[in-house]
Design a protein around this motif. Sequence first.
Motif, short mmCIF file in Angstrom:
data_model
loop_
_atom_site.label_atom_id
_atom_site.label_comp_id
_atom_site.label_asym_id
_atom_site.label_seq_id
_atom_site.Cartn_x
_atom_site.Cartn_y
_atom_site.Cartn_z
N ASP A 101 -0.44 3.32 -9.90
CA ASP A 101 -0.65 2.00 -10.48
C ASP A 101 0.36 1.03 -9.87
O ASP A 101 1.58 1.33 -9.85
CB ASP A 101 -0.46 2.07 -11.99
CG ASP A 101 -0.49 0.70 -12.63
OD1 ASP A 101 -1.59 0.19 -12.88
OD2 ASP A 101 0.61 0.13 -12.86
N ASP A 117 -9.21 2.64 1.91
CA ASP A 117 -9.45 2.35 0.49
C ASP A 117 -9.56 3.63 -0.32
O ASP A 117 -9.05 3.72 -1.44
CB ASP A 117 -10.73 1.53 0.34
CG ASP A 117 -10.57 0.09 0.79
OD1 ASP A 117 -9.44 -0.44 0.70
OD2 ASP A 117 -11.56 -0.51 1.24
N VAL A 161 0.83 -1.21 0.00
CA VAL A 161 0.00 0.00 0.00
C VAL A 161 0.87 1.26 0.00
O VAL A 161 0.59 2.22 -0.73
CB VAL A 161 -0.95 0.00 1.22
CG1 VAL A 161 -1.78 1.28 1.26
CG2 VAL A 161 -1.86 -1.22 1.19
N ASN A 221 -2.20 2.08 -5.19
CA ASN A 221 -3.53 1.47 -5.22
C ASN A 221 -3.34 -0.03 -5.32
O ASN A 221 -2.94 -0.53 -6.38
CB ASN A 221 -4.32 2.00 -6.41
CG ASN A 221 -5.75 1.48 -6.45
OD1 ASN A 221 -6.08 0.50 -5.79
ND2 ASN A 221 -6.60 2.12 -7.22
N ALA A 240 -6.10 5.05 -0.84
CA ALA A 240 -5.32 4.22 -1.76
C ALA A 240 -5.81 4.36 -3.19
O ALA A 240 -5.02 4.19 -4.14
CB ALA A 240 -5.37 2.76 -1.32
N ALA A 241 -7.09 4.68 -3.37
CA ALA A 241 -7.64 4.85 -4.72
C ALA A 241 -6.94 5.98 -5.46
O ALA A 241 -6.94 6.01 -6.70
CB ALA A 241 -9.14 5.10 -4.64
N GLU A 242 -6.34 6.91 -4.71
CA GLU A 242 -5.60 8.02 -5.32
C GLU A 242 -4.14 7.66 -5.56
O GLU A 242 -3.37 8.49 -6.04
CB GLU A 242 -5.67 9.25 -4.41
CG GLU A 242 -7.09 9.71 -4.09
CD GLU A 242 -7.83 10.14 -5.34
OE1 GLU A 242 -7.20 10.78 -6.22
OE2 GLU A 242 -9.03 9.83 -5.45
N GLY A 243 -3.76 6.43 -5.25
CA GLY A 243 -2.38 6.02 -5.34
C GLY A 243 -1.95 5.61 -6.74
O GLY A 243 -2.74 5.57 -7.69
N ASP A 251 -9.30 -4.64 -1.62
CA ASP A 251 -9.72 -3.91 -0.43
C ASP A 251 -8.65 -4.02 0.66
O ASP A 251 -7.99 -5.05 0.81
CB ASP A 251 -11.04 -4.48 0.11
CG ASP A 251 -12.22 -4.21 -0.83
OD1 ASP A 251 -12.10 -3.28 -1.65
OD2 ASP A 251 -13.22 -4.93 -0.72
#
Length: 241
Positions: free
Chosen positions: A73, A65, A26, A48, A68-71, A52
């Motif tokens: 590839d 979550d 993460v 990301n 991390a969605a802004e993380g 989950d």
Amino acid sequence: MTWHTKKLVAFDTETTGVDVESDRIVTAAVLEIDPLEGGIVRHEWLINPGIDIPAEATAIHGITDAMAAEGRDPGEAVAEIALHLGAAWMEMTPVVAYNASFDLTLLDRELRRYRGEGLWHGSVIDPLVIDKHFNRYRPGSRKLVDVAKHYRIALSEMDAHGAAADALAAARIAWTQARWYYPEISRMRLPELHANQEQWHAEQAASLADYFHRQGRHSDADSVSLDWPLRPAPASKAATA
């Protein structure tokens, strides 16, 4: 000069869990530390993970979550991490990682998952392996925050479980071990120190497995790996390397 007076690279990750075969990275940090110049170059990643993040993992490192969605590839990020570590090893600079067999094995599995090949590595310094070797019977926790306290390294519970803070603490522990506690390791050439840690870890793991067997915890004993700093990949993953 001995290895601890030269450049060190420190590495740490925060993850979705503790299973190197299925969990994901993460956050990660690679710190380039130059004791002579007193400078630190930081490389950090928010990734990301594509799965989950369990609540218990978020409770440890604080990454949700949504965050991390802004993380990054994951395939691109783990390739960058491997490049930074590989550059250090190509320069004959050791990588310091606390409980290295976890972080490096997880990175290896991520590379196999997204890039189709595993991790190549050079010399590694693991303050946990060193601590267990020289303090086999010391009671108490071997968590990073507690071992840091033993060596008088500042790492509060609030700071712990951030990849950059943990990586820096690991490097400071390794330096302190070599400078003040176990000067014999400072006199070892890096290949010798690496080989010694392989042996020390194998002895420590064998002792743990024996303890589990004596407790009747045979499945736990079977899960203990003698390999360091990389655990062998299962056949299905090894085939992709």
